[in-house]
Design a protein around this motif. Structure first.
Motif, short mmCIF file in Angstrom:
data_model
loop_
_atom_site.label_atom_id
_atom_site.label_comp_id
_atom_site.label_asym_id
_atom_site.label_seq_id
_atom_site.Cartn_x
_atom_site.Cartn_y
_atom_site.Cartn_z
N LYS A 343 40.76 37.45 -1.53
CA LYS A 343 41.56 37.22 -2.74
C LYS A 343 40.77 37.63 -3.98
O LYS A 343 40.87 37.01 -5.03
N SER A 344 39.97 38.68 -3.83
CA SER A 344 39.09 39.09 -4.92
C SER A 344 38.62 40.51 -4.70
O SER A 344 38.50 40.97 -3.56
N THR A 345 38.38 41.22 -5.80
CA THR A 345 37.77 42.55 -5.71
C THR A 345 36.31 42.52 -6.16
O THR A 345 35.73 43.57 -6.44
N ASP A 346 35.73 41.35 -6.23
CA ASP A 346 34.30 41.22 -6.48
C ASP A 346 33.54 41.77 -5.27
O ASP A 346 33.85 41.44 -4.12
N GLY A 347 32.53 42.60 -5.53
CA GLY A 347 31.83 43.26 -4.44
C GLY A 347 31.25 42.32 -3.40
O GLY A 347 31.42 42.52 -2.19
N ALA A 348 30.56 41.28 -3.85
CA ALA A 348 29.93 40.35 -2.91
C ALA A 348 30.97 39.58 -2.10
O ALA A 348 30.78 39.32 -0.90
N LYS A 349 32.07 39.21 -2.74
CA LYS A 349 33.11 38.45 -2.02
C LYS A 349 33.80 39.32 -0.99
O LYS A 349 34.12 38.85 0.11
N MET A 350 34.02 40.60 -1.32
CA MET A 350 34.58 41.51 -0.33
C MET A 350 33.59 41.71 0.82
O MET A 350 33.96 41.68 2.00
N GLY A 351 32.32 41.91 0.47
CA GLY A 351 31.31 42.13 1.50
C GLY A 351 31.22 40.99 2.49
O GLY A 351 30.98 41.20 3.69
N ALA A 352 31.43 39.77 2.01
CA ALA A 352 31.37 38.59 2.89
C ALA A 352 32.50 38.56 3.90
O ALA A 352 32.43 37.83 4.89
N LYS A 353 33.54 39.36 3.67
CA LYS A 353 34.71 39.38 4.56
C LYS A 353 34.77 40.61 5.45
O LYS A 353 35.62 40.69 6.34
N MET A 354 33.90 41.57 5.23
CA MET A 354 33.99 42.84 5.95
C MET A 354 33.82 42.70 7.46
O MET A 354 34.53 43.34 8.24
N GLN A 355 32.90 41.87 7.89
CA GLN A 355 32.63 41.76 9.32
C GLN A 355 33.86 41.26 10.07
O GLN A 355 34.23 41.80 11.11
N GLU A 356 34.49 40.24 9.54
CA GLU A 356 35.60 39.67 10.30
C GLU A 356 36.86 40.51 10.24
O GLU A 356 37.57 40.61 11.24
N VAL A 357 37.18 41.16 9.11
CA VAL A 357 38.38 41.99 9.10
C VAL A 357 38.22 43.20 10.00
O VAL A 357 39.20 43.81 10.43
N SER A 358 36.96 43.55 10.33
CA SER A 358 36.71 44.65 11.27
C SER A 358 36.81 44.20 12.72
O SER A 358 36.75 45.02 13.63
N GLY A 359 36.93 42.87 12.93
CA GLY A 359 36.94 42.35 14.29
C GLY A 359 35.57 42.09 14.84
O GLY A 359 35.41 41.77 16.03
N GLY A 360 34.55 42.17 13.98
CA GLY A 360 33.17 41.98 14.44
C GLY A 360 32.79 40.54 14.66
O GLY A 360 31.77 40.25 15.30
N SER A 361 33.56 39.61 14.14
CA SER A 361 33.32 38.19 14.37
C SER A 361 34.66 37.47 14.30
O SER A 361 35.66 38.01 13.83
N GLY A 362 34.68 36.25 14.79
CA GLY A 362 35.91 35.47 14.77
C GLY A 362 36.86 35.89 15.87
O GLY A 362 36.51 36.64 16.78
N ASN A 363 38.09 35.40 15.75
CA ASN A 363 39.11 35.67 16.77
C ASN A 363 40.35 36.28 16.13
O ASN A 363 41.45 35.77 16.27
N GLY A 364 40.14 37.36 15.41
CA GLY A 364 41.24 38.00 14.71
C GLY A 364 42.22 38.69 15.64
O GLY A 364 41.93 38.95 16.81
N THR A 365 43.38 38.99 15.09
CA THR A 365 44.43 39.70 15.83
C THR A 365 44.30 41.19 15.58
O THR A 365 44.28 41.63 14.43
N GLU A 366 44.20 41.98 16.64
CA GLU A 366 44.00 43.42 16.46
C GLU A 366 45.20 44.05 15.78
O GLU A 366 46.36 43.75 16.09
N CYS A 367 44.92 44.96 14.85
CA CYS A 367 45.96 45.71 14.16
C CYS A 367 45.41 47.10 13.89
O CYS A 367 44.20 47.29 13.80
#
Length: 420
Positions: A343-367
């Motif tokens: 919910k932000s375009t701040d660089g550090a806040k986006m960076g903190a979410k990159m791993q999981e939106v890529s499926g690298g951690s957590g149990n995300g749904t593939e898209c």
């Protein structure tokens, strides 16, 4: 690097998976965009505006990689904006040139002054090494589509502000070294450029080839910006190897003909992503039989058609080489998804979410598209984006956990054809 699980086929190693641990947790966001707020910190639903830059080689020794990467980012931006998913990308492209022309010095200042909070690039590892600390200090999330230097895996103080969608040269070097061994080569001469890219790939090739029982009998380096390579070719010729690896960018246009004219047949050439290009019939010598490697799976026809339509629609000539186009497209998509999730375009806040939106951690749904992944976020779910670059899930070092390395062989038209 973490442990390697190798997948071997009838050819050389074609895919390698890196297994990493992850501990970043993401939460979904939902709601209909109601206001414009580039930081996303006002609370409630927001329409984000992401100022995204790119630093790609429009000129210089890697200029052939400019069109595929620029078209990849541009197409992604077009499709992200068309999705109307709560984020609008304001995109600025700039020329990186190379470490000889130093166009990146003016370009990176321009991008930072424009207020970008995320950037795709640079293409060359050597250029990224010169601008990365400044980007980190400025809080700019930097994602390269083609940096392959092993040094980035443990880059100090990157704090999830640097990622790459291309694998380390340790992987490409291993594949090329195994290809040489599979072809029953016993002696190798290597010509390589003296920079982060060239040195890293040379060491990886040498290590793998010699572990298989071969021997590097000669090596000769050159500096980016050099235009004379007679001494390097003479060094290799004197050792009389049964194979030659050329680790370069467009310097190969000079080096290749010199090697052939010195009596070293092109069928014994082994090339890499920096010079594996379609040279066409106008090239002064035949490259038929030469082989090489570059990261990335075979691209689907519909994707290359979309890239071509976007690029020519901007008044450009047709793309003839799609190297790293998928990686560039995925970089832009992952940045936008991380902004939505944060919910932000701040660089550090986006960076903190990159791993999981890529499926690298957590149990995300593939898209498999930005629109579908953004829909999951709106529904309060976590996406795990699977794009065109292959196994690009980020590990805890912010590297892709795996990669597909393509093996190519030149045909009679001096065009590389994939063989795996």
């Amino acid at each position: 690097m973490n442990g390697l699980n190798r997948l071997r086929g009838s050819r050389a190693v074609a895919a390698i998976t890196l297994v990493g641990a992850a501990a970043l947790v993401m939460v979904g966001c939902s709601g209909t965009p109601a206001s414009t707020n580039s930081s996303g910190n006002s609370g409630g639903s927001t329409e984000l505006t992401l100022k995204l830059g790119s630093l790609m080689p429009e000129t210089g020794s890697l200029a052939f990689l400019g069109p595929p990467q620029e078209s990849g980012v541009g197409l992604a931006v077009q499709e992200i904006n068309a999705a109307k998913a709560g984020i609008t990308v304001d995109y600025t492209a700039a020329d990186e040139g190379d470490t000889d022309t130093k166009a990146y010095e003016t370009s990176i200042s321009k991008l930072r002054s424009a207020g970008i909070t995320a950037m795709v690039g640079a293409a060359a590892s050597g250029v990224t090494k010169l601008i990365l600390n400044g980007n980190i200090s400025a809080g700019i999330l930097t994602v390269s589509a083609s940096n392959t230097s092993p040094d980035f895996t443990d880059w100090p103080n990157k704090d999830h502000l640097y990622f790459r969608t291309a694998p380390s040269d340790l992987l490409q070097g291993e594949v090329l070294g195994n290809l040489l061994a599979q072809d029953k080569k016993k002696s190798l001469g290597v010509i390589f450029q003296n920079d982060a890219y060239g040195n890293g790939l040379y060491q990886a090739i040498k290590s793998t080839f010699e572990a298989s029982g071969g021997k590097v009998v000669a090596n000769a380096s050159f500096n980016v910006g050099d235009s004379q390579f007679d001494a390097q070719v003479a060094t290799i010729k004197a050792a009389n190897p049964d194979s030659v690896a050329i680790v370069s960018f467009d310097q190969f246009k000079t080096i290749g003909p010199l090697l052939v004219n010195a009596g070293i047949p092109a069928k014994d050439f082994y090339m890499v992503d920096g010079n594996l290009s379609d040279y066409g019939k106008s090239f002064p010598v035949s490259l038929e039989g030469a082989q090489g490697t570059k990261p990335g799976p075979a691209l689907a026809d519909d994707f290359t058609q979309r890239l071509q339509t976007y690029w020519t629609g901007k008044g450009n000539k047709e793309i003839t080489d799609f190297t790293y186009a998928g990686e560039a497209y995925d970089a832009a998509v992952l940045i936008a998804l991380s902004a939505l999730e944060a919910k932000s375009t701040d660089g550090a806040k986006m960076g903190a979410k990159m791993q999981e939106v890529s499926g690298g951690s957590g149990n995300g749904t593939e898209c498999t598209s930005f629109a579908d992944c953004a829909k999951l976020i709106k529904e309060g779910k976590t996406p795990a984006y699977h794009g065109y670059s292959g196994m690009s899930k980020f590990d805890d070092k912010d590297d892709p956990q795996g990669a597909v390395i393509g093996i190519y062989k030149y045909d009679a038209n001096n065009a590389p054809q994939r063989t795996n």
